[in-house]
Design a protein around this motif. Structure first.
Motif, short mmCIF file in Angstrom:
data_model
loop_
_atom_site.label_atom_id
_atom_site.label_comp_id
_atom_site.label_asym_id
_atom_site.label_seq_id
_atom_site.Cartn_x
_atom_site.Cartn_y
_atom_site.Cartn_z
N PRO A 45 0.80 -1.23 0.00
CA PRO A 45 0.00 0.00 0.00
C PRO A 45 0.83 1.27 0.00
CG PRO A 45 0.00 -1.01 2.18
CD PRO A 45 0.71 -1.97 1.27
N GLY A 46 2.09 1.20 0.47
CA GLY A 46 2.93 2.39 0.54
C GLY A 46 4.23 2.21 -0.19
N LEU A 47 4.87 3.35 -0.54
CA LEU A 47 6.16 3.29 -1.22
C LEU A 47 7.24 2.69 -0.34
CD1 LEU A 47 6.45 6.65 -3.22
CD2 LEU A 47 5.97 4.37 -4.09
N ASP A 48 7.11 2.85 1.00
CA ASP A 48 8.12 2.28 1.88
C ASP A 48 8.15 0.76 1.77
OD1 ASP A 48 5.57 2.16 2.92
OD2 ASP A 48 6.24 2.27 5.01
N GLY A 49 6.97 0.12 1.65
CA GLY A 49 6.94 -1.32 1.47
C GLY A 49 7.53 -1.75 0.15
N VAL A 50 7.30 -0.97 -0.90
CA VAL A 50 7.88 -1.29 -2.21
C VAL A 50 9.40 -1.22 -2.14
CG1 VAL A 50 8.02 -0.58 -4.63
CG2 VAL A 50 5.84 -0.45 -3.42
N LEU A 51 9.93 -0.19 -1.49
CA LEU A 51 11.38 -0.03 -1.40
C LEU A 51 12.01 -1.16 -0.60
CD1 LEU A 51 13.77 1.74 -2.17
CD2 LEU A 51 13.40 3.06 -0.08
N ARG A 52 11.36 -1.59 0.45
CA ARG A 52 11.93 -2.69 1.24
C ARG A 52 11.90 -4.00 0.44
NH1 ARG A 52 13.02 -0.85 6.19
NH2 ARG A 52 11.77 0.90 7.00
N LEU B 165 8.54 6.94 -7.44
CA LEU B 165 7.54 8.00 -7.48
C LEU B 165 6.15 7.40 -7.47
CD1 LEU B 165 8.79 10.61 -10.15
CD2 LEU B 165 8.95 10.75 -7.66
N GLU B 166 5.24 8.09 -6.81
CA GLU B 166 3.83 7.72 -6.84
C GLU B 166 3.02 8.96 -7.18
OE1 GLU B 166 1.85 5.00 -3.83
OE2 GLU B 166 0.89 6.91 -3.32
#
Length: 387
Positions: free
Chosen positions: A187-194, A233-234
């Protein structure tokens, strides 16, 4: 799309088995035909050199002129053997060129799957992207990009793997594959980055295990020399932009005839050498108004030098591209910038270059006021890693 399971219709499973059996039979017949043709191709490949060799031997053993020692006889003999040698060289050259064309077709197909072409429009955004590899014969290298429409908005990645060319393709594939799955799940960019960080760590460990199979020990953490810069980017449905930056250049914002960096915050360290911090809060970059565009790029664009060592100014090239036509299509801007870059480097860039342009062509968005108030300056730095 409506999918019907095999058990949903009478005789469905039998039909599936029959279709599968027919497909296997067809594949087996094709394999047999290819196996039969292989000896024929080998015979044809050896036929021409054998014929040339037979001509040379026949001339030397049968022709009376070849037995004479006069100047004229020697000239004729030399001409015959020169023709034979030329024919053999041309035959080998044609064979190698044919194999090279086949290898390039296979490599091009594999590379297009990895760095697949982006559609011209994604959720109301006009998109144009291109990549230039520093290695001849390679259409992609260490640069990577992707844009995907999700329920959270359009999510974009731009990255740069250490090194360039063929050696960096494996790392780029690992990062891109993880991104294409994570953008829909997280749901968030932080999860994608991890997720990207974990995928990169697995890839580097597997590569270390493959490069040193004789040690037998579990490879340790990746070395600091291996890293990937990543920009996430989102762009929400309302035009709001959030970003997470790990050591990558910030994109440029095209607004009217002005070109400005999207943000001036300090980025996080690149992925690989250091772990990500516990707190990953995306940076709010305001709104992307209708008609405005974002230009994502890798450092190869701004690090390109001419013969006198002068760096290429991407900002000036973008300004010149939109000066006469602020609403120029992203493809036009992209072509203008790449033309200026190749002219600056005399057609021989020393590093991979990737550019991705997104322009907001959505209609019906609420007016957010002037540019100065619509997107407040992002001056707070991103959280840093404690070493």
């Amino acid at each position: 799309m409506i999918r019907i399971k095999a058990g949903g219709v009478p005789g469905g499973r039998r039909r599936v088995r029959r279709d599968l059996r027919d497909a296997l039979r067809r594949a087996a017949r094709r394999t047999v035909r290819k196996g039969r043709r292989r000896p024929v191709r080998c015979a044809l490949a050896l036929g021409l050199p054998t014929a040339w060799g037979a001509v040379a031997i026949t001339y030397k053993l049968v022709c009376p002129l070849a037995q004479q020692n006069g100047l004229g006889a020697r000239v004729v003999t030399s001409a015959v053997f020169f023709a034979v040698g030329t024919g053999l060289v041309l035959h080998v050259r044609q064979t190698l060129l044919r194999e090279l064309r086949q290898a390039r077709r296979v490599a091009g197909a594999a590379q297009s799957v990895l760095l697949r072409p982006l559609p011209p429009r994604i959720d109301g955004l006009h998109v144009a992207a291109a990549q230039l590899s520093a290695d001849r014969g390679a259409t992609i290298g260490g640069d990577l990009y992707e844009a995907v429409a999700t329920e959270h908005g359009v999510r974009v990645v731009m990255g740069d793997v250490r090194g360039h060319g063929i050696s960096a393709i494996g790392t780029a594939a690992a990062v891109l594959g993880s991104f294409r799955e994570a953008v829909h799940d997280e749901p968030g960019l932080d999860g994608v980055l991890r997720r990207l960080e974990r995928a990169l760590s697995r890839h580097l460990r597997d590569r270390a295990r493959t490069d040193h199979p004789s040690t037998g020990a579990e490879p340790g953490p990746p070395v600091a020399e291996e890293f990937v810069t990543v920009l996430l980017l989102e762009i929400g449905h309302d035009g709001r932009v959030h970003a997470l930056n790990c050591g990558h250049p910030w994109p440029y914002l095209l607004s009217g005839t002005t070109v400005d960096p999207l943000s001036r915050t300090d980025p996080l360290p690149p992925l690989g050498p250091f772990p990500l911090p516990c707190d990953l809060t995306p940076v709010g970059c305001g709104h992307l108004l209708p008609g405005e565009g974002l230009v994502l790029h890798t450092d190869g664009a701004e690090d390109a030098r001419d013969t006198r060592g002068r760096f290429f100014s991407l900002e000036n090239a973008l300004s010149e591209a939109i000066r006469e036509c602020p609403l120029a299509a992203p493809q036009v801007v992209l072509g203008t910038v790449f033309t200026a870059l190749l002219r600056h480097t005399d057609g021989e860039p020393t590093d991979d270059v990737a550019l991705l342009i997104l322009r907001n062509d959505r209609s019906g968005q609420p007016t957010l006021g002037a540019r100065g108030t619509a997107r407040p300056a992002t001056t707070h730095p991103q959280p840093t890693t404690h070493l």
